[in-house]
Scaffold this active site. Sequence first.
Site, short mmCIF file in Angstrom:
data_model
loop_
_atom_site.label_atom_id
_atom_site.label_comp_id
_atom_site.label_asym_id
_atom_site.label_seq_id
_atom_site.Cartn_x
_atom_site.Cartn_y
_atom_site.Cartn_z
N CYS A 1 -4.41 -1.51 -1.65
CA CYS A 1 -4.63 -0.16 -2.03
C CYS A 1 -5.70 -0.10 -3.08
CB CYS A 1 -3.33 0.52 -2.24
SG CYS A 1 -3.46 2.04 -3.14
N CYS B 1 -10.98 3.03 0.45
CA CYS B 1 -9.54 3.26 0.67
C CYS B 1 -9.22 2.68 1.73
CB CYS B 1 -9.09 4.75 0.83
SG CYS B 1 -7.63 5.32 1.45
N HIS C 1 -6.93 2.93 3.96
CA HIS C 1 -6.71 3.55 5.29
C HIS C 1 -8.04 3.79 6.19
CE1 HIS C 1 -2.92 4.68 3.31
NE2 HIS C 1 -2.50 5.41 4.37
N ASP D 1 1.01 -1.29 -0.02
CA ASP D 1 -0.05 0.01 -0.15
C ASP D 1 0.89 1.29 -0.01
OD1 ASP D 1 -2.37 1.68 0.32
OD2 ASP D 1 -1.91 1.77 2.47
N SER D 2 0.28 2.33 -0.22
CA SER D 2 1.09 3.63 -0.01
C SER D 2 1.72 3.95 1.43
CB SER D 2 0.28 4.72 -0.37
OG SER D 2 -0.93 4.97 0.10
N1 DGL Z 1 -4.53 3.27 0.91
C1 DGL Z 1 -4.90 3.66 -0.48
C2 DGL Z 1 -6.39 3.27 -1.04
O1 DGL Z 1 -6.63 2.26 -0.75
C3 DGL Z 1 -4.43 5.26 -0.53
C4 DGL Z 1 -4.19 6.20 0.27
C5 DGL Z 1 -3.40 7.24 -0.48
O2 DGL Z 1 -3.81 8.14 -1.16
O3 DGL Z 1 -2.16 6.94 -0.40
O4 DGL Z 1 -6.34 3.84 -1.91
#
Ligand code: DGL
Length: 264
Positions: free
Chosen positions: A74, A183, A185, A11-12
């Site tokens: 992600c 997302c 996160h 992931d990021s």
């Molecule tokens: N966790 C990531 C997602 O599911 C992205 C968060 C980011 O913008 O880096 O899209």
Amino acid sequence: MESSLPIGVFDSGVGGLSVARSIIKTLPYEKIIYYGDTEHLPYGEKSNNSIILFSKKITNFLIKKKCKIIIIACNSASTAAYEELQKINNKIKIINVVDPVVAELKKVNKKCNIGLIGTKCTVNSKNYEKKINKSNIKIFSLSTPLLAPMIEEKINDNLSTNIIANYLSNKKFKNIHKMILGCTHYHLIRENVKLFFKNEVEIINSNIIVSRYVKNYLITKNLVNKNKKKQNHEFYVSNYTNSFEKCAKLFFKQKINLKQHKII
Ligand code: DGL
């Protein structure tokens, strides 16, 4: 392919840790190699080309680490880079976090309004809408770009409560039955979202859906690790941060030896 090889997850940043934890709960003897591209987050604000470039570099790193499958934990990279990543090596299965959720939602036969919050990349692409494409399902989506950086920084105060409430009180979400946290996160603020909707909206648990999908895949391919011992997972980031290490410790309840590894 050896079943004892690790599962790669990337992931990021910290978002994918929630996916990795869910995989470990479902498949307790698997070893995870996690990569968080903390140097380049937020992915959701980047161009597709940049997300593809970073995702390819990480995938190659995980392939070098001999991962048996790779999970794009992600939504933004699942949306922008999945097709390109599949072309890298046809022996390694790449799993994205969108398709298993889409497959689950396609089973809904009643009229259903679904809210979706995600990054600009995911929301603007209309990836979920295009893939679900069923007349009884309506998706109401909103990009919520402040959330991922806020979660990455572990900001949890009145300001963050207000930001979450501000986004969720958007009139698009007035009559929704379910909500997609589009997302990874956002799974870290799952309880806040649940509370906001007073438990009246079902918050889809994509992490459980994805980990069951991974388990089924490994079973079908006879790739579930047969060695029943607790594993020492490995964690890498492109830019070392204390908060990432703390978060990983919290999630995995083990000592984390977080290593910095640049992909570019
Ligand atoms: N966790 C990531 C997602 O599911 C992205 C968060 C980011 O913008 O880096 O899209």
